[in-house]
Design a protein around this motif. Structure first.
Motif, PDB file in Angstrom:
ATOM      1  N   CYS A  84      -4.873   0.925   2.562  1.00  0.00           N
ATOM      2  CA  CYS A  84      -5.549  -0.342   2.324  1.00  0.00           C
ATOM      3  C   CYS A  84      -5.097  -0.920   0.985  1.00  0.00           C
ATOM      4  O   CYS A  84      -5.057  -0.219  -0.023  1.00  0.00           O
ATOM      5  N   CYS A  87      -8.566  -1.028  -1.442  1.00  0.00           N
ATOM      6  CA  CYS A  87      -9.245   0.159  -1.967  1.00  0.00           C
ATOM      7  C   CYS A  87      -8.366   1.412  -1.906  1.00  0.00           C
ATOM      8  O   CYS A  87      -8.733   2.451  -2.449  1.00  0.00           O
ATOM      9  N   CYS A 105      -8.358  -2.073   5.118  1.00  0.00           N
ATOM     10  CA  CYS A 105      -9.228  -1.318   6.002  1.00  0.00           C
ATOM     11  C   CYS A 105     -10.345  -2.233   6.502  1.00  0.00           C
ATOM     12  O   CYS A 105     -10.541  -3.325   5.966  1.00  0.00           O
ATOM     13  N   CYS A 108     -13.043  -3.375   3.834  1.00  0.00           N
ATOM     14  CA  CYS A 108     -12.559  -4.384   2.881  1.00  0.00           C
ATOM     15  C   CYS A 108     -12.399  -5.746   3.570  1.00  0.00           C
ATOM     16  O   CYS A 108     -12.701  -6.771   2.978  1.00  0.00           O
TER      17      CYS A 108
END
Ligand SMILES: [Zn+2]
Length: 115
Positions: A84, A87, A105, A108
Motif C-alpha cells: 500500500c 500505509c 489497501c 486506506c
C-alpha cells in the motif's frame, strides 16, 4: 516474481496492449476527421467538431488508466507491487486480483473516499 505478480503482470500487459490499440484506432479516426475535406456548411462542421471532442474524452480516460498500468508494471519490476502506497501494508491477493493496478489497501482507499 511471485504468483500474484505474474498474474497481475499478464493482465496489465494485455490491458495495456488493448488500450494502445484503442489509441491507434482513435488517432486514425481523428486523422480521417481532420483530413476530410471540410464542408462549408456549419452543421457539418459542428458535427465533425463534436465527434473530435468525444474522441478526446475517450482517450483521456484511457490515458489515465494507461498511466496506472505503467506505474503498476514499474512496481512489479521494483518488487514493491502489492504494498500500500499509504500505509505500507500488503494490499491483499483478492483486491489485487479484482484491481491489478490498485495502489492502496482497502482501508486506506475507504479512508480517502470518506469526506
Ligand atoms: Zn493502506
Amino acid at each position: 516474481m511471485n504468483e500474484i505478480e505474474k498474474q497481475a503482470r499478464e493482465l496489465l500487459v494485455n490491458r495495456r496492449r488493448a488500450i494502445l490499440q484503442l489509441f491507434e484506432k482513435n488517432s486514425s479516426a481523428e486523422r480521417e476527421l481532420f483530413e476530410a475535406p471540410r464542408s462549408p456548411d456549419w452543421a457539418d462542421r459542428a458535427l465533425a467538431e463534436k465527434d473530435t471532442t468525444v474522441l478526446h474524452n475517450v482517450s483521456e480516460g484511457e490515458r489515465i488508466e494507461l498511466n496506472e498500468i505503467e506505474a503498476s508494471l514499474r512496481r512489479i519490476e521494483a518488487g514493491t507491487y502489492g504494498d500500500c502506497e499509504q500505509c505500507g501494508s500488503r494490499i491483499g491477493r483478492q483486491r489485487l486480483r479484482a484491481i491489478p493496478e490498485a495502489r492502496r489497501c482497502i482501508s486506506c482507499t475507504e479512508a480517502l473516499a470518506r469526506p
